[in-house]
Structure formats: C-alpha cells, structure tokens
Design a protein around this motif. Structure first.
Motif, PDB file in Angstrom:
ATOM      1  N   ARG A 378       0.842  -1.213   0.000  1.00  0.00           N
ATOM      2  CA  ARG A 378       0.000   0.000   0.000  1.00  0.00           C
ATOM      3  C   ARG A 378       0.872   1.257   0.000  1.00  0.00           C
ATOM      4  O   ARG A 378       0.539   2.252  -0.630  1.00  0.00           O
ATOM      5  N   ALA A 379       2.000   1.183   0.725  1.00  0.00           N
ATOM      6  CA  ALA A 379       2.871   2.371   0.796  1.00  0.00           C
ATOM      7  C   ALA A 379       3.604   2.603  -0.521  1.00  0.00           C
ATOM      8  O   ALA A 379       4.134   3.693  -0.768  1.00  0.00           O
ATOM      9  N   SER A 380       3.614   1.562  -1.383  1.00  0.00           N
ATOM     10  CA  SER A 380       4.432   1.635  -2.600  1.00  0.00           C
ATOM     11  C   SER A 380       4.015   2.772  -3.534  1.00  0.00           C
ATOM     12  O   SER A 380       4.814   3.255  -4.321  1.00  0.00           O
ATOM     13  N   VAL A 381       2.767   3.223  -3.436  1.00  0.00           N
ATOM     14  CA  VAL A 381       2.345   4.298  -4.353  1.00  0.00           C
ATOM     15  C   VAL A 381       2.833   5.672  -3.870  1.00  0.00           C
ATOM     16  O   VAL A 381       2.643   6.672  -4.550  1.00  0.00           O
ATOM     17  N   PHE A 382       3.476   5.702  -2.721  1.00  0.00           N
ATOM     18  CA  PHE A 382       3.921   6.997  -2.185  1.00  0.00           C
ATOM     19  C   PHE A 382       5.418   7.240  -2.364  1.00  0.00           C
ATOM     20  O   PHE A 382       5.962   8.193  -1.820  1.00  0.00           O
ATOM     21  N   GLY A 383       6.095   6.373  -3.082  1.00  0.00           N
ATOM     22  CA  GLY A 383       7.526   6.588  -3.265  1.00  0.00           C
ATOM     23  C   GLY A 383       8.136   5.446  -4.054  1.00  0.00           C
ATOM     24  O   GLY A 383       7.440   4.723  -4.764  1.00  0.00           O
ATOM     25  N   ASN A 384       9.449   5.284  -3.882  1.00  0.00           N
ATOM     26  CA  ASN A 384      10.189   4.290  -4.656  1.00  0.00           C
ATOM     27  C   ASN A 384      10.591   3.113  -3.748  1.00  0.00           C
ATOM     28  O   ASN A 384      11.738   3.001  -3.343  1.00  0.00           O
ATOM     29  N   ILE A 385       9.597   2.287  -3.455  1.00  0.00           N
ATOM     30  CA  ILE A 385       9.831   1.194  -2.490  1.00  0.00           C
ATOM     31  C   ILE A 385      10.203  -0.110  -3.197  1.00  0.00           C
ATOM     32  O   ILE A 385       9.687  -0.425  -4.272  1.00  0.00           O
ATOM     33  N   SER A 386      11.135  -0.845  -2.583  1.00  0.00           N
ATOM     34  CA  SER A 386      11.387  -2.244  -2.975  1.00  0.00           C
ATOM     35  C   SER A 386      11.229  -3.073  -1.708  1.00  0.00           C
ATOM     36  O   SER A 386      11.362  -2.559  -0.600  1.00  0.00           O
ATOM     37  N   VAL A 387      10.978  -4.357  -1.893  1.00  0.00           N
ATOM     38  CA  VAL A 387      10.860  -5.221  -0.712  1.00  0.00           C
ATOM     39  C   VAL A 387      11.940  -6.297  -0.794  1.00  0.00           C
ATOM     40  O   VAL A 387      12.333  -6.720  -1.885  1.00  0.00           O
ATOM     41  N   MET A 388      12.432  -6.680   0.374  1.00  0.00           N
ATOM     42  CA  MET A 388      13.543  -7.639   0.387  1.00  0.00           C
ATOM     43  C   MET A 388      13.291  -8.669   1.489  1.00  0.00           C
ATOM     44  O   MET A 388      12.823  -8.326   2.578  1.00  0.00           O
ATOM     45  N   TYR A 389      13.605  -9.930   1.190  1.00  0.00           N
ATOM     46  CA  TYR A 389      13.307 -11.009   2.142  1.00  0.00           C
ATOM     47  C   TYR A 389      14.606 -11.543   2.771  1.00  0.00           C
ATOM     48  O   TYR A 389      15.567 -11.831   2.058  1.00  0.00           O
ATOM     49  N   PRO A 390      14.614 -11.711   4.093  1.00  0.00           N
ATOM     50  CA  PRO A 390      15.840 -12.142   4.780  1.00  0.00           C
ATOM     51  C   PRO A 390      15.961 -13.662   4.923  1.00  0.00           C
ATOM     52  O   PRO A 390      14.964 -14.377   4.850  1.00  0.00           O
ATOM     53  N   MET A 391      17.183 -14.123   5.130  1.00  0.00           N
ATOM     54  CA  MET A 391      17.478 -15.513   5.522  1.00  0.00           C
ATOM     55  C   MET A 391      17.005 -16.562   4.516  1.00  0.00           C
ATOM     56  O   MET A 391      16.596 -17.657   4.901  1.00  0.00           O
ATOM     57  N   ILE A 392      17.059 -16.206   3.250  1.00  0.00           N
ATOM     58  CA  ILE A 392      16.621 -17.152   2.217  1.00  0.00           C
ATOM     59  C   ILE A 392      17.682 -18.247   2.052  1.00  0.00           C
ATOM     60  O   ILE A 392      18.887 -17.976   2.086  1.00  0.00           O
ATOM     61  N   THR A 393      17.205 -19.500   1.881  1.00  0.00           N
ATOM     62  CA  THR A 393      18.146 -20.592   1.619  1.00  0.00           C
ATOM     63  C   THR A 393      17.780 -21.394   0.363  1.00  0.00           C
ATOM     64  O   THR A 393      18.589 -22.180  -0.115  1.00  0.00           O
ATOM     65  N   SER A 394      16.542 -21.207  -0.140  1.00  0.00           N
ATOM     66  CA  SER A 394      16.144 -22.104  -1.232  1.00  0.00           C
ATOM     67  C   SER A 394      15.140 -21.463  -2.189  1.00  0.00           C
ATOM     68  O   SER A 394      14.505 -20.456  -1.858  1.00  0.00           O
ATOM     69  N   VAL A 395      14.998 -22.097  -3.358  1.00  0.00           N
ATOM     70  CA  VAL A 395      14.016 -21.636  -4.345  1.00  0.00           C
ATOM     71  C   VAL A 395      12.602 -21.863  -3.813  1.00  0.00           C
ATOM     72  O   VAL A 395      11.693 -21.062  -4.043  1.00  0.00           O
ATOM     73  N   SER A 396      12.428 -22.961  -3.067  1.00  0.00           N
ATOM     74  CA  SER A 396      11.062 -23.254  -2.612  1.00  0.00           C
ATOM     75  C   SER A 396      10.550 -22.167  -1.669  1.00  0.00           C
ATOM     76  O   SER A 396       9.355 -21.870  -1.650  1.00  0.00           O
ATOM     77  N   GLU A 397      11.456 -21.570  -0.899  1.00  0.00           N
ATOM     78  CA  GLU A 397      11.010 -20.461  -0.035  1.00  0.00           C
ATOM     79  C   GLU A 397      10.512 -19.301  -0.905  1.00  0.00           C
ATOM     80  O   GLU A 397       9.498 -18.677  -0.601  1.00  0.00           O
ATOM     81  N   ILE A 398      11.241 -19.051  -1.982  1.00  0.00           N
ATOM     82  CA  ILE A 398      10.827 -17.935  -2.850  1.00  0.00           C
ATOM     83  C   ILE A 398       9.472 -18.244  -3.490  1.00  0.00           C
ATOM     84  O   ILE A 398       8.607 -17.365  -3.588  1.00  0.00           O
ATOM     85  N   SER A 399       9.271 -19.509  -3.886  1.00  0.00           N
ATOM     86  CA  SER A 399       7.978 -19.876  -4.476  1.00  0.00           C
ATOM     87  C   SER A 399       6.866 -19.637  -3.467  1.00  0.00           C
ATOM     88  O   SER A 399       5.802 -19.119  -3.796  1.00  0.00           O
ATOM     89  N   LYS A 400       7.123 -20.012  -2.214  1.00  0.00           N
ATOM     90  CA  LYS A 400       6.112 -19.839  -1.170  1.00  0.00           C
ATOM     91  C   LYS A 400       5.824 -18.343  -0.961  1.00  0.00           C
ATOM     92  O   LYS A 400       4.662 -17.927  -0.851  1.00  0.00           O
TER      93      LYS A 400
END
Ligand code: PEP
Ligand code: MG
Length: 542
Positions: A378-400
């Motif tokens: 929702r905040a993304s329309v108010f500026g230049n936001i990206s989102v980042m996910y921590p502690m990733i170890t696998s492709v399956s986490e990204i799919s989830k």
C-alpha cells in the motif's frame, strides 16, 4: 582515575555520567551489589508492579474467557506474595550481596525444582508457575530501569549487555554512549550504536556494580577505552580529541552533494541502513542516496503487541514520502535469534541463530507476514519502495513467498487499495543462498549481501559471542570469493547486487568490492561520507 578497555565499535569521544543498567533480557548475570536496601526496594517495587499487571490481566481474562480460565492470574498474584518465596529472594540479596534479578532466578530454580519433585500432580504443575512469576518480576525490573532513567541529562549507558529490544526503547536523546562488558562487535546493539553514530565500547573489562551509577566518565570509541573519574589532564586531552574529531567530521561534510564516483568514472549507489523513521534525519545529514536496508523488525521490537497494518503503512509511507522518489528497500520482518519480542511467544531454542526466525516465521505464520506485506505494498504508491526477504536458503522459499504475495495482491485488489508492482529482492546471507545464487538470480529482482550473517554461517562463528570475536574474520578468503561469485551470478542474470552488511563500510575493501563489480553499498548513515571519500579516491583503471 581508572582506565578500562574493550573494543570500540563506533569512534568518537563522549564525556558524561554513567547510567548503570543491570539487566540482560535473556541471561541474568550474578552481580555484586553494595547497597542492599536499595536492591531489596527494587525487588519489592518490581513485585508490586508484577502484581498490578496480573490484576489487570485477571480482569481482562475474566471478561474475555471466564472465571475458571482467568483464575490462573489470581493464583499467580497470590504466589507473588508467598512469604517463603519473598523471604528466599530477600535473603539471597542480603547474604550474598547480589542483584535482585539473580536472587529471583536462584529462588525460581530452587522452588520450581522442589515443586517438580512432589508426588501431587497439582503441586507439580506449580513448578512452571513459579518460573512464570519470576520471569514477570525480572521483566518488571527491566521496565523500572526505563522509568528510573528519568534524568534529562544525557548519559553513558553501562550494562552487561543490551538486547536489541532494550536498545531500541532507550530514549536516544539521552544516550551519549553504550559501554557493555559483554556483547560482540557484530551484535545488533553495536550496529545500532553505529547507526546512531555514538561512541561505544563492547567487551569492556569493567565489573559493573551499582556504585558506578552517576560517576563521571569518558568514552573513547576510537581506542575502546573507558576513563572512570578522569584526571584533569585526561579530560583536557579528550576534549581536544573531541574537537579534532568534530573538525574531521566537518571536512567530510564538504563531500555532501558530491557523486559517488571513482577517479575513472565508475558510479555506484551509496545508500544507508535504517531501523526506524527517526534515523531519517541522519540519512539526510549524511547525504545518502537512498535506503538500502530498512530493518523493519525494529518496528516490532519497539512495541508490546503486533503493529497493525495501518500503523505499519503509515511508517512505510512516511519513509517513502520523506525520501521523495529515492530508493527505499524495506526488509521484511527479521525477528528471532537475538531480536526477540515477547508477544511472538517464541520458544527458547538451543541454536536460535539457526532456528525459527526471519522468513521462516513469515512462511509458517503467514498472517503476520501478510499484514506487513499489505502495508508495504500500500505504501508503494507513495515513493520508490522495494521489498527484500531475509534468511533465504532455497528456491522453494521464494515460491512460497510469491504465493503469499499473490494472495496479498488479490486481497488488496478486492479491498480496492492501490499498490504498484515493486521490485522484490532477497538477502544473500546464508551460504546456501550464495552457492545457488545463479539459480536464485532467475527468481528475484536484486540481491543484497548480508555479510554479518553470511560471515557467521560461513565461518561457523556466532556473531553474538564476544569470546570468539577474533575468529569472526570478515576478510576471510572464503567470504570474499563467495561475494565475488554472488555478484557474477547476479550480473550474468541481469540483476544488481549490493552489500548491506557492516562490511560494506569497511573502506579497506571498497576497492576490492568495486573491482568485483558491486552495484550498491548500504552502510550506517554516519559512514556514508567516509565511504564516499574512499570511492572518490579510487582509480579502477590502474
Ligand atoms: C546481515 O546479516 O548482514 C544484515 C544486514 O542483517 P542483520 O545484521 O540485520 O542480520
Ligand atoms: Mg542478517
């Protein structure tokens, strides 16, 4: 005068009174106490506070879950006033001259052990209750520390160690320095000290007693020295050093408005790491071009209950609006390990750094995750936001994660909320993610290398353990090779790679990182200009 030494984690000189904080959220330490009466009063006040808390809980529970279920809080209240329990705690304080937290802990262990050995099932069950009320009293003592710290005069915080949840709750305007006898240079308290740009020392060889409270001292964050009741000569010398440091800082400020460009014309993005909205002032003062890491978990650590979607939305929107079109990378909740918030009710773990934390919590408890994602989108329309996910170890986490993000988008559409399709990246901070970065690069929009955790996991060196600080070698060839490999994999797949761990600010490696082709460095706000200066002195063509 007495001189103590430890490791300076943030340069600078601060001069002021010591403010002793006794507690340590996770481990209670035995400490010698001179003023027994004061300590007993601390215990009694905390007990009263815990009792008041239980009374409120009882009333709330009575309305919500009925008398039978609420009665546990009444039983706990009675247990708090149990004469044997109170006598035991006060006796330990008196006879052993120890801090109240320690006396409560010993009593708790003794009593719960005694209950657990009883044959009667009802009495057996009281074992857990004793532990529970003891923890409540210890927490109430922590609370009272915050309230006792009422003097408006800024002071030097002296503690065994500080949990990130405590550090974030301190009134920053009243903190000149942190000095801890425990802690490691890679802990989040050290990172926070850097982001607040206050001189700090960890692992200081001082025996912390209450008699130190209010004493005059000097912290030299450059050398890691603490001068207790300094002589006039030292005071004069340190004031001079403080003035010189200020002059140096002012020189660095001349670099404000200048590009982050090498002598031969290679430009890179130089961003800042923040933990909350208050850090934005420092981002502007130091002229960072964006925010490369917003540690959103600090929003959670500052509260006693889950922040709502609306509350988070307002924070993310404020950051995005304030940064006015400059990049803001929000890292989703990285709670767990050393970053604990009671209301998550996380179980104690043998290996919390390798345990239930960060993205693992978000995947297993998607409701918590979805609330945060909705606020970010929702905040993304108010500026230049990206989102980042921590502690990733696998492709399956990204799919989830992608599945959950899709659900969030569907819900936002159904609610007719506006959002944009923001870039989604991952932290590369586990060896697994670095090793399969060629595969992961096909799944995401960017990489940000978290060298703090990557070093800890790669070298099997707990970043929280001060005893093994010397083994935490963040110049280790294994780490540098891996960073190079990650950057190559990112570029081969058309995405960018940055570093947002503390190593990004290590100017002895800036040239190495630039040669590797790093696209972005995100550092504590106070380190931006130092890194800019270094970048502008490098000639990559040589
Ligand atoms: C890292 O691990 O390098 C990082 C930037 O994240 P944190 O220090 O918050 O774990
Ligand atoms: Mg990390």
């Amino acid at each position: 005068m007495k001189i103590f030494s430890g490791k300076g984690v943030c340069g600078g000189i601060s001069i002021g009174k010591l403010n002793v904080i006794f507690n340590n959220n996770s481990t209670v330490k035995r400490m010698h106490i001179d003023d027994i009466e004061k300590e007993i009063t601390r215990f009694r006040n905390a007990k009263n506070r815990a009792s008041e808390e239980l009374r409120k809980l009882y009333e709330k529970a009575l309305k919500e879950i009925g008398e039978t279920n609420a009665s546990i809080f009444e039983i706990h209240q009675m247990m708090l006033d149990d004469e044997d329990y109170v006598e035991s705690v006060e006796n330990i304080i008196k006879t052993q001259s120890v801090n109240a937290e320690y006396a409560v802990l010993v009593t708790s262990d003794n009593f719960s052990d005694m209950f657990s050995r009883m044959d009667d099932e009802y009495m057996k069950a009281r074992s857990a209750d004793v532990k529970d009320i003891s923890e409540r009293i210890i927490n109430a003592m922590n609370e009272s520390v915050k309230e006792e710290n009422k003097s408006d005069e800024p002071s030097i915080i002296l503690a065994y160690d500080l949990a990130p949840s405590q550090t974030v709750q301190l009134d920053k305007d009243r903190v000149l320095s942190f000095v801890t006898s425990g802690g490691s240079s890679n802990s989040h308290t050290a990172i926070l000290a850097k982001s607040m740009n206050i001189p700090s020392i960890i692992g200081c060889n001082i025996n912390i007693t209450d008699s130190l409270d209010g004493k005059f001292a000097i912290v030299d964050g450059f050398t890691g020295k603490l001068y207790l009741e300094p002589t006039d000569d030292i005071l004069e010398e340190m004031r001079k050093k403080q003035r010189e440091d200020k002059e140096k800082q002012e020189l660095l400020f001349n670099l404000k408005g200048k590009e982050n460009i090498t002598l031969d014309g290679k430009k890179i993005n130089l961003y800042a790491n923040i933990g909350n909205v208050r850090d934005l002032a420092s981002v502007f003062m130091n002229d960072a071009e964006g925010i490369g890491l917003f540690r959103s978990e600090f929003i959670y650590l500052e509260r006693d209950e889950f922040p709502s979607e609306e509350e988070q939305f307002r924070i993310y929107r404020q950051v995005a609006e304030t940064m006015a079109g400059k990049k803001v990378i929000i890292r989703t909740l990285d709670i767990g390990a050393d970053k604990q918030a009671d209301y998550f009710n996380l179980e104690k773990e043998e290996n919390p750094a390798m345990g239930y934390r960060a993205i693992r919590i978000c995947i297993k408890q998607p409701n918590i995750f979805k609330t945060q994602l909705k606020a970010i989108f929702r905040a993304s329309v108010f500026g230049n936001i990206s989102v980042m996910y921590p502690m990733i170890t696998s492709v399956s986490e990204i799919s989830k994660i992608k599945e959950i993000v899709q659900e969030v988008k569907n819900e936002l559409n159904a609610e007719q909320q506006k959002f944009t399709d923001i870039p989604q990246g991952i932290m590369i901070e586990t060896p697994a993610s670095a090793i399969i970065s060629d595969v992961l690069a096909k799944e995401v929009d960017f990489f940000s290398i978290g060298t703090n955790d990557l070093t800890q996991y790669l070298l099997a060196v707990d970043r929280q353990n001060s005893k093994i600080d010397d083994f935490y070698d963040d110049h280790h060839p294994a780490l540098l090779r891996l960073i190079k490999y990650v950057i190559e994999n990112a570029h081969n797949n058309g995405i960018w790679a940055g570093i947002c761990g503390e190593l990004g600010a290590d100017t002895s490696l800036t040239e190495t990182f630039l040669k590797m082709g790093i696209d972005e460095l995100s550092v504590s706000p106070s380190e931006v200009l130092k890194v800019r200066k270094k970048i502008r002195e490098i000639n990559l063509s040589k």
